[in-house]
Design an enzyme around this catalytic site. Structure first.
Site, PDB file in Angstrom:
ATOM      1  N   ALA A 117      -6.119 -37.589  33.408  1.00 35.74           N
ATOM      2  CA  ALA A 117      -5.505 -36.903  34.543  1.00 35.74           C
ATOM      3  C   ALA A 117      -5.690 -35.389  34.441  1.00 35.74           C
ATOM      4  O   ALA A 117      -6.014 -34.721  35.428  1.00 35.74           O
ATOM      5  CB  ALA A 117      -4.026 -37.253  34.632  1.00 35.74           C
ATOM      6  N   GLY A 124      -4.221 -41.298  26.459  1.00 30.54           N
ATOM      7  CA  GLY A 124      -5.509 -41.392  27.159  1.00 30.54           C
ATOM      8  C   GLY A 124      -5.387 -41.090  28.637  1.00 30.54           C
ATOM      9  O   GLY A 124      -6.221 -40.401  29.222  1.00 30.54           O
ATOM     10  N   CYS A 125      -4.334 -41.590  29.257  1.00 32.55           N
ATOM     11  CA  CYS A 125      -4.134 -41.385  30.690  1.00 32.55           C
ATOM     12  C   CYS A 125      -3.833 -39.921  31.001  1.00 32.55           C
ATOM     13  O   CYS A 125      -4.260 -39.392  32.031  1.00 32.55           O
ATOM     14  CB  CYS A 125      -3.027 -42.295  31.203  1.00 32.55           C
ATOM     15  SG  CYS A 125      -3.427 -44.049  30.990  1.00 32.55           S
ATOM     16  N   THR A 126      -3.128 -39.261  30.103  1.00 30.78           N
ATOM     17  CA  THR A 126      -2.840 -37.837  30.275  1.00 30.78           C
ATOM     18  C   THR A 126      -4.128 -37.024  30.150  1.00 30.78           C
ATOM     19  O   THR A 126      -4.381 -36.125  30.962  1.00 30.78           O
ATOM     20  CB  THR A 126      -1.783 -37.376  29.252  1.00 30.78           C
ATOM     21  OG1 THR A 126      -0.581 -38.098  29.485  1.00 30.78           O
ATOM     22  CG2 THR A 126      -1.515 -35.886  29.372  1.00 30.78           C
TER      23      THR A 126
END
Length: 151
Positions: A50, A45-47
């Site tokens: 970003a 999710g963070c990738t």
């Protein structure tokens, strides 16, 4: 501590970015700032989140908006994350968890996924208490325009 609300003044902070350079929120007064907290570098999710900011970054640059991604990961982790995905914005290290705590987004071990939109004076204009990472950068830019924070 509770999540900050619209109308609150964003607490200033001092830390370092993925290159070890000092970062102070107050250095960006005079321009709109997006501060997005995320749980962990290089997770699915963070990738996505970003990379969505990376892919839309030119629109943020043209509008004069500073983007700061903050997690409790350290500088080395942020640097690897930046290099692996060619990220083109500032990642702020909060390994002591002080910034996440000030903003009311500290979970058990990581920062929660929360985004704050700040005006030129550091006032919080909008809060995303729950974020879907897939198209978040597009959603944020739309909101910045809707709030007339950018053209």
């Amino acid at each position: 501590m509770e999540i900050l609300k619209e109308g609150d003044t964003a607490p200033d902070f001092t830390s370092v970015d993925q290159n070890g350079k000092p970062v102070r929120l107050s250095d960006f007064r005079g321009k709109p700032v997006v501060v997005y907290f995320y749980p962990k570098d290089d997770t699915p999710g963070c990738t996505k989140e970003a990379c969505n900011f990376r892919d839309n970054f030119s629109e943020y640059q043209k509008a004069g908006v500073k983007v700061l991604g903050i997690s409790v990961d350290d500088t080395n982790s942020h640097k690897k994350f930046e290099e692996k995905y060619q990220l083109n914005f500032t990642l702020v290290a909060d390994h002591e968890k002080k910034i996440a705590e000030k903003y009311g987004v500290l979970g058990d071990r990581n920062a929660k996924r929360v985004t704050y939109l700040m005006d030129r004076d550091g006032k919080i204009m909008y809060v995303y208490p729950k974020v879907s990472p897939d198209e978040h950068a597009v959603e944020v830019m739309k909101k910045l325009k809707e709030l007339k924070m950018v053209q």
